[in-house]
Motif scaffolding. Structure first.
Motif, PDB file in Angstrom:
ATOM      1  N   SER A   1       0.785  -0.928   0.058  1.00 39.74           N
ATOM      2  CA  SER A   1      -0.031  -0.033   0.017  1.00 39.74           C
ATOM      3  C   SER A   1       0.838   1.234   0.049  1.00 39.74           C
ATOM      4  O   SER A   1       1.570   1.362   0.957  1.00 39.74           O
ATOM      5  CB  SER A   1      -1.025  -0.093   1.308  1.00 39.74           C
ATOM      6  OG  SER A   1      -1.631   1.512   1.330  1.00 39.74           O
TER       7      SER A   1
ATOM      8  N   LYS B   1       0.002   3.798   1.084  1.00 51.54           N
ATOM      9  CA  LYS B   1      -0.219   4.395   2.401  1.00 51.54           C
ATOM     10  C   LYS B   1       0.734   4.420   3.378  1.00 51.54           C
ATOM     11  O   LYS B   1       1.018   5.334   4.375  1.00 51.54           O
ATOM     12  CB  LYS B   1      -1.530   3.806   3.078  1.00 51.54           C
ATOM     13  CG  LYS B   1      -2.053   4.359   4.607  1.00 51.54           C
ATOM     14  CD  LYS B   1      -3.235   3.442   4.757  1.00 51.54           C
ATOM     15  CE  LYS B   1      -3.588   3.774   6.070  1.00 51.54           C
ATOM     16  NZ  LYS B   1      -4.717   3.140   6.524  1.00 51.54           N
ATOM     17  N   TYR B   2       1.711   3.818   3.067  1.00 48.68           N
ATOM     18  CA  TYR B   2       2.934   3.444   3.885  1.00 48.68           C
ATOM     19  C   TYR B   2       4.297   3.810   3.464  1.00 48.68           C
ATOM     20  O   TYR B   2       5.262   3.196   3.564  1.00 48.68           O
ATOM     21  CB  TYR B   2       2.946   1.894   4.634  1.00 48.68           C
ATOM     22  CG  TYR B   2       1.722   1.607   5.318  1.00 48.68           C
ATOM     23  CD1 TYR B   2       1.388   2.106   6.560  1.00 48.68           C
ATOM     24  CD2 TYR B   2       0.584   0.856   4.820  1.00 48.68           C
ATOM     25  CE1 TYR B   2       0.437   1.856   7.261  1.00 48.68           C
ATOM     26  CE2 TYR B   2      -0.374   0.450   5.763  1.00 48.68           C
ATOM     27  CZ  TYR B   2      -0.437   0.908   6.788  1.00 48.68           C
ATOM     28  OH  TYR B   2      -1.681   0.770   7.599  1.00 48.68           O
TER      29      TYR B   2
ATOM     30  N   ASN C   1       3.618  -5.138   4.377  1.00 44.82           N
ATOM     31  CA  ASN C   1       2.390  -5.341   4.933  1.00 44.82           C
ATOM     32  C   ASN C   1       2.318  -4.839   6.569  1.00 44.82           C
ATOM     33  O   ASN C   1       2.847  -5.150   7.072  1.00 44.82           O
ATOM     34  CB  ASN C   1       2.176  -6.756   4.959  1.00 44.82           C
ATOM     35  CG  ASN C   1       0.645  -7.183   5.406  1.00 44.82           C
ATOM     36  OD1 ASN C   1       0.339  -6.574   6.401  1.00 44.82           O
ATOM     37  ND2 ASN C   1       0.063  -8.131   4.581  1.00 44.82           N
TER      38      ASN C   1
ATOM     39  N   TYR D   1      -2.626  -4.648   6.834  1.00 41.06           N
ATOM     40  CA  TYR D   1      -3.601  -4.001   6.182  1.00 41.06           C
ATOM     41  C   TYR D   1      -3.462  -4.261   4.529  1.00 41.06           C
ATOM     42  O   TYR D   1      -2.588  -4.634   4.010  1.00 41.06           O
ATOM     43  CB  TYR D   1      -2.973  -2.658   6.211  1.00 41.06           C
ATOM     44  CG  TYR D   1      -4.005  -1.497   5.177  1.00 41.06           C
ATOM     45  CD1 TYR D   1      -4.816  -1.049   5.760  1.00 41.06           C
ATOM     46  CD2 TYR D   1      -3.384  -1.087   3.904  1.00 41.06           C
ATOM     47  CE1 TYR D   1      -5.762  -0.062   4.843  1.00 41.06           C
ATOM     48  CE2 TYR D   1      -3.824  -0.277   3.046  1.00 41.06           C
ATOM     49  CZ  TYR D   1      -5.220   0.176   3.569  1.00 41.06           C
ATOM     50  OH  TYR D   1      -5.735   1.075   2.925  1.00 41.06           O
TER      51      TYR D   1
ATOM     52  N   GLY E   1      -5.548  -2.851   1.297  1.00 40.67           N
ATOM     53  CA  GLY E   1      -6.402  -1.672   0.959  1.00 40.67           C
ATOM     54  C   GLY E   1      -7.060  -2.078  -0.557  1.00 40.67           C
ATOM     55  O   GLY E   1      -6.603  -2.907  -1.254  1.00 40.67           O
TER      56      GLY E   1
END
Length: 78
Positions: free
Chosen positions: A11, A13-14, A68, A72, A74
Motif C-alpha cells: 500500500s 499508504k505506508y 504489510n 492492512y 487496501g
C-alpha cells in the motif's frame, strides 16, 4: 558476486515504511525497485502508466518483498 534486485510492493499508504526498507536493503548491496509515490491527483492514463511500470519492475526482480503493516490490505485506487 551477483547483485540481487528486489521490488517492494504494498500500500502506498505506508510510504515511510517503503523508505525504511529501501534503505536497509540498499545498505546490504541490494538494488531496490519500488512503486512511484505522488501526492498529486493523477489522470487515469498516468495511473495506468504507473501500474504498467510497476509490473515491469516486478518482472525485473529476483525477489518481491510485500510491505504489510498490521495486515492492512487496501483497495486499489483507480
Amino acid at each position: 558476486m551477483a547483485v540481487k534486485i528486489v521490488t517492494l510492493c504494498g500500500s502506498r499508504k505506508y510510504a515511510a515504511v517503503f523508505e525504511t526498507v529501501e534503505l536497509a536493503l540498499s545498505k546490504q548491496g541490494v538494488i531496490v525497485l519500488k512503486p512511484a509515490f505522488s501526492d498529486e491527483v493523477l489522470t487515469p492514463i498516468e495511473l495506468q502508466n504507473l501500474r504498467q511500470t510497476h509490473l515491469k519492475k516486478i518482472d525485473l526482480a529476483d525477489e518481491v518483498v510485500v510491505i504489510n503493516v498490521a495486515g492492512y490490505i487496501g483497495e486499489r485506487a483507480d
